[in-house]
Enzyme design. Structure first.
Site, PDB file in Angstrom:
ATOM      1  N   SER A 120       0.832  -1.215   0.000  1.00 28.42           N
ATOM      2  CA  SER A 120       0.000   0.000   0.000  1.00 28.42           C
ATOM      3  C   SER A 120       0.861   1.257   0.000  1.00 28.42           C
ATOM      4  O   SER A 120       1.950   1.286   0.586  1.00 28.42           O
ATOM      5  CB  SER A 120      -0.871  -0.007   1.271  1.00 28.42           C
ATOM      6  OG  SER A 120      -1.418   1.270   1.502  1.00 28.42           O
ATOM      7  N   TYR A 143      -1.731   5.457  -4.621  1.00 23.04           N
ATOM      8  CA  TYR A 143      -2.698   6.548  -4.468  1.00 23.04           C
ATOM      9  C   TYR A 143      -1.949   7.797  -4.888  1.00 23.04           C
ATOM     10  O   TYR A 143      -0.746   7.931  -4.577  1.00 23.04           O
ATOM     11  CB  TYR A 143      -3.089   6.744  -3.001  1.00 23.04           C
ATOM     12  CG  TYR A 143      -4.030   5.742  -2.396  1.00 23.04           C
ATOM     13  CD1 TYR A 143      -5.209   5.369  -3.036  1.00 23.04           C
ATOM     14  CD2 TYR A 143      -3.772   5.217  -1.134  1.00 23.04           C
ATOM     15  CE1 TYR A 143      -6.091   4.478  -2.434  1.00 23.04           C
ATOM     16  CE2 TYR A 143      -4.649   4.326  -0.530  1.00 23.04           C
ATOM     17  CZ  TYR A 143      -5.807   3.962  -1.187  1.00 23.04           C
ATOM     18  OH  TYR A 143      -6.666   3.084  -0.589  1.00 23.04           O
ATOM     19  N   THR A 169      -5.396   2.269  -7.526  1.00 21.51           N
ATOM     20  CA  THR A 169      -6.722   2.118  -6.905  1.00 21.51           C
ATOM     21  C   THR A 169      -7.606   3.289  -7.319  1.00 21.51           C
ATOM     22  O   THR A 169      -7.236   4.455  -7.120  1.00 21.51           O
ATOM     23  CB  THR A 169      -6.566   2.067  -5.364  1.00 21.51           C
ATOM     24  OG1 THR A 169      -5.696   0.983  -5.046  1.00 21.51           O
ATOM     25  CG2 THR A 169      -7.896   1.874  -4.679  1.00 21.51           C
ATOM     26  N   LYS A 267      -7.378  -1.250  -9.819  1.00 19.11           N
ATOM     27  CA  LYS A 267      -8.069  -1.892  -8.692  1.00 19.11           C
ATOM     28  C   LYS A 267      -9.282  -1.053  -8.286  1.00 19.11           C
ATOM     29  O   LYS A 267      -9.150   0.159  -8.075  1.00 19.11           O
ATOM     30  CB  LYS A 267      -7.099  -2.008  -7.507  1.00 19.11           C
ATOM     31  CG  LYS A 267      -7.720  -2.561  -6.233  1.00 19.11           C
ATOM     32  CD  LYS A 267      -6.632  -2.825  -5.190  1.00 19.11           C
ATOM     33  CE  LYS A 267      -7.178  -3.391  -3.898  1.00 19.11           C
ATOM     34  NZ  LYS A 267      -7.767  -2.401  -3.010  1.00 19.11           N
ATOM     35  N   HIS A 291     -13.037  -2.472  -2.304  1.00 24.53           N
ATOM     36  CA  HIS A 291     -12.141  -2.034  -1.231  1.00 24.53           C
ATOM     37  C   HIS A 291     -12.516  -2.714   0.093  1.00 24.53           C
ATOM     38  O   HIS A 291     -12.403  -2.147   1.183  1.00 24.53           O
ATOM     39  CB  HIS A 291     -12.242  -0.516  -1.071  1.00 24.53           C
ATOM     40  CG  HIS A 291     -10.947   0.168  -0.720  1.00 24.53           C
ATOM     41  ND1 HIS A 291     -10.282   0.987  -1.589  1.00 24.53           N
ATOM     42  CD2 HIS A 291     -10.214   0.173   0.423  1.00 24.53           C
ATOM     43  CE1 HIS A 291      -9.201   1.480  -0.990  1.00 24.53           C
ATOM     44  NE2 HIS A 291      -9.134   0.991   0.234  1.00 24.53           N
TER      45      HIS A 291
HETATM   46  C1  FMN Z   1      -7.198  -2.404   7.038  1.00 22.09           C
HETATM   47  C2  FMN Z   1      -7.293  -2.279   5.545  1.00 22.09           C
HETATM   48  C3  FMN Z   1      -6.531  -1.323   4.895  1.00 22.09           C
HETATM   49  C4  FMN Z   1      -6.598  -1.223   3.499  1.00 22.09           C
HETATM   50  N1  FMN Z   1      -5.776  -0.324   2.849  1.00 22.09           N
HETATM   51  C5  FMN Z   1      -5.794  -0.269   1.499  1.00 22.09           C
HETATM   52  C6  FMN Z   1      -4.903   0.593   0.806  1.00 22.09           C
HETATM   53  O1  FMN Z   1      -4.079   1.276   1.395  1.00 22.09           O
HETATM   54  N2  FMN Z   1      -4.990   0.623  -0.557  1.00 22.09           N
HETATM   55  C7  FMN Z   1      -5.892  -0.151  -1.266  1.00 22.09           C
HETATM   56  O2  FMN Z   1      -5.938  -0.088  -2.492  1.00 22.09           O
HETATM   57  N3  FMN Z   1      -6.726  -0.987  -0.612  1.00 22.09           N
HETATM   58  C8  FMN Z   1      -6.693  -1.070   0.734  1.00 22.09           C
HETATM   59  N4  FMN Z   1      -7.530  -1.933   1.379  1.00 22.09           N
HETATM   60  C9  FMN Z   1      -8.426  -2.796   0.604  1.00 22.09           C
HETATM   61  C10 FMN Z   1      -7.751  -4.135   0.293  1.00 22.09           C
HETATM   62  O3  FMN Z   1      -6.685  -3.954  -0.594  1.00 22.09           O
HETATM   63  C11 FMN Z   1      -8.740  -5.121  -0.334  1.00 22.09           C
HETATM   64  O4  FMN Z   1      -9.363  -4.527  -1.437  1.00 22.09           O
HETATM   65  C12 FMN Z   1      -9.788  -5.608   0.659  1.00 22.09           C
HETATM   66  O5  FMN Z   1      -9.219  -5.787   1.934  1.00 22.09           O
HETATM   67  C13 FMN Z   1     -10.426  -6.904   0.185  1.00 22.09           C
HETATM   68  O6  FMN Z   1     -11.410  -7.323   1.056  1.00 22.09           O
HETATM   69  P1  FMN Z   1     -11.168  -8.413   2.228  1.00 22.09           P
HETATM   70  O7  FMN Z   1     -10.527  -7.650   3.355  1.00 22.09           O
HETATM   71  O8  FMN Z   1     -12.539  -8.854   2.546  1.00 22.09           O
HETATM   72  O9  FMN Z   1     -10.257  -9.469   1.683  1.00 22.09           O
HETATM   73  C14 FMN Z   1      -7.458  -2.068   2.768  1.00 22.09           C
HETATM   74  C15 FMN Z   1      -8.214  -3.036   3.446  1.00 22.09           C
HETATM   75  C16 FMN Z   1      -8.121  -3.153   4.804  1.00 22.09           C
HETATM   76  C17 FMN Z   1      -8.924  -4.224   5.504  1.00 22.09           C
END
Ligand code: FMN
Length: 400
Positions: A120, A143, A169, A267, A291
């Site tokens: 990330s 980002y 993203t 994404k 997300h």
């Molecule tokens: C705590 C947390 C932080 C996240 N931070 C980012 C991020 O910085 N950038 C991003 O593109 N997605 C982020 N996501 C989304 C994840 O990349 C992913 O799309 C998502 O967790 C998928 O769902 P799941 O948690 O049910 O597997 C984050 C998800 C979580 C749970």
């Protein structure tokens, strides 16, 4: 190693941790409420968060019985890399808050399991250290925080460090309304004055093992990979505002492409239209994603959006998906519906929060054994042989 950490490392290795859901209470016990809820929670009423998991139940299997499958080939080819299983680790911001090793140990565990890690932008560790930690492919999630120059700087560093793809993203025009974070004072705890933190401190003090590790680690540093020219790494205080000024447009994708000159993955695609726009913008893959239910609440669960995107892409580029993947059966269902592989976020992040690298490694091992068992029970010898004939979906799902 603090006692709570040793206890949790043993706990995740014990036979009592048999599914991803077993990590959740362990994570809840180790980290403060604000950190657990940041990881566990979603936007607004958390409808999409819940539906992401529940909608997998709507997909049912059509096994081929009386078929001997002594060996299963779990490999998947993603962006030209042969992964040992069709599961990548999704970008998870603030991983260093869940465990000091954060992004570095997650990347190491991914490499050891033979798969890819996506870092990330909101990382507490330098991208060079994360890249060096993994023996597998590592992608950088972008980002556009801190303006164009800061983003170009990050992209240049990612290229030099050896990141193999950029994951852009597109669903974060502003940060979603994560109500739990507001109630827990997440913003104050991460970046506020000592005075503003005071009402929220009891939850932190109730996790002394975590607190000791967090303080020994020096707390969360300014973002080492978002370097503002003339100012240095972006302070955490500025992250929310920076995110709301960082909408990625299709125009931006073109300059990112020109600057990066490597594979780009988009994404946050939920419709056939956005999938086609991604192809036009030069993407080599899309991730069907909401997300993890953290942005616009009320959008389709990812597994339900997947068939429409697969149909629109029509084999031109790779389709990945994430959201709600907690079991090997979920992975198999997604692959049957056309995903090349899935990303998991919380499935490994619960493990990270519970026990650091041991937790991430155990989460991947659980998913791998799940996957192998599911293929054998389905009568299918390999991930690459999975297709629509192995599942039924409800008749009202949009399939093209
Ligand atoms: C705590 C947390 C932080 C996240 N931070 C980012 C991020 O910085 N950038 C991003 O593109 N997605 C982020 N996501 C989304 C994840 O990349 C992913 O799309 C998502 O967790 C998928 O769902 P799941 O948690 O049910 O597997 C984050 C998800 C979580 C749970």
């Amino acid at each position: 190693m603090p006692k709570s950490q040793i206890t949790n490392s043993r706990a995740v290795a014990s036979p009592r941790v048999v599914s991803i859901s077993d990590f959740r209470p362990l994570a809840r016990r180790r980290v403060p409420k604000a950190v657990f809820d940041y990881l566990d929670g979603g936007a607004e009423g958390e409808v999409t968060l819940r539906e992401n998991c529940r909608a997998f139940e709507d997909v049912t299997f059509r096994p081929r019985h009386a078929v001997a499958v002594p060996q299963c080939d779990l490999r998947a080819r993603v962006l030209g890399f042969d992964l040992s299983l069709p599961i990548l680790l999704a970008p998870v911001g603030y991983s260093r808050m869940m465990h000091p090793g954060g992004e570095v140990v997650a990347a190491h565990a991914a490499g050891a399991a033979g798969t890819a890690y996506i870092l990330s932008t909101i990382s507490g560790h330098r991208m060079e250290d994360v890249r060096a930690a993994s023996t597998g492919p590592v992608f950088y999630q972008l980002y556009l925080m801190g303006g164009r120059e800061a983003s170009e700087g990050a992209v240049d560093r990612a290229r030099v460090a050896g990141f193999s793809a950029l994951v852009v993203t597109i669903d974060t025009a502003v940060s979603g309304m994560r109500e739990r974070d507001f109630r827990n004072g997440m913003k104050e705890l991460v970046s506020g004055s000592l005075w503003s933190k005071i009402p929220y401190l009891p939850q932190v003090l109730s996790r002394p093992g975590w607190l000791a590790q967090f303080l020994l680690d020096g707390g969360m540093p300014p973002l080492p990979n978002v370097v503002i020219p003339g100012q240095g790494p972006m302070p955490l205080l500025d992250v929310a505002a920076a995110l709301s000024r960082s909408t990625v447009t299709w125009e931006d994708l073109r300059w990112i492409q020109e600057h990066w000159r490597g594979p780009i993955v988009v994404k946050g695609v939920l419709t056939g239209d956005d999938a086609r726009r991604s192809i036009d913008a030069g993407a080599v893959a899309v991730v069907v994603s909401n997300h993890g239910g953290r942005q616009l609440d009320g959008v389709s669960p990812s597994i339900r959006a997947l068939p429409e995107v697969v149909a629109a892409v029509n084999g031109q580029i790779e389709v990945l998906m994430d959201g709600g993947v907690r079991r090997g059966t979920d992975v198999v269902k997604a692959v049957c519906l056309g995903a090349r592989a899935v990303l998991c976020g919380r499935a490994y992040a619960y493990g990270l929060a519970a026990a650091g690298e041991a937790g991430v490694a155990r989460a991947l091992e659980i998913l791998r054994t799940d996957l192998e068992r599911t293929l054998k029970l389905l009568g299918c010898p390999s991930v690459s042989a999975l297709d629509r004939s192995y599942v039924d979906v409800p008749s009202n799902w949009r399939l093209s």
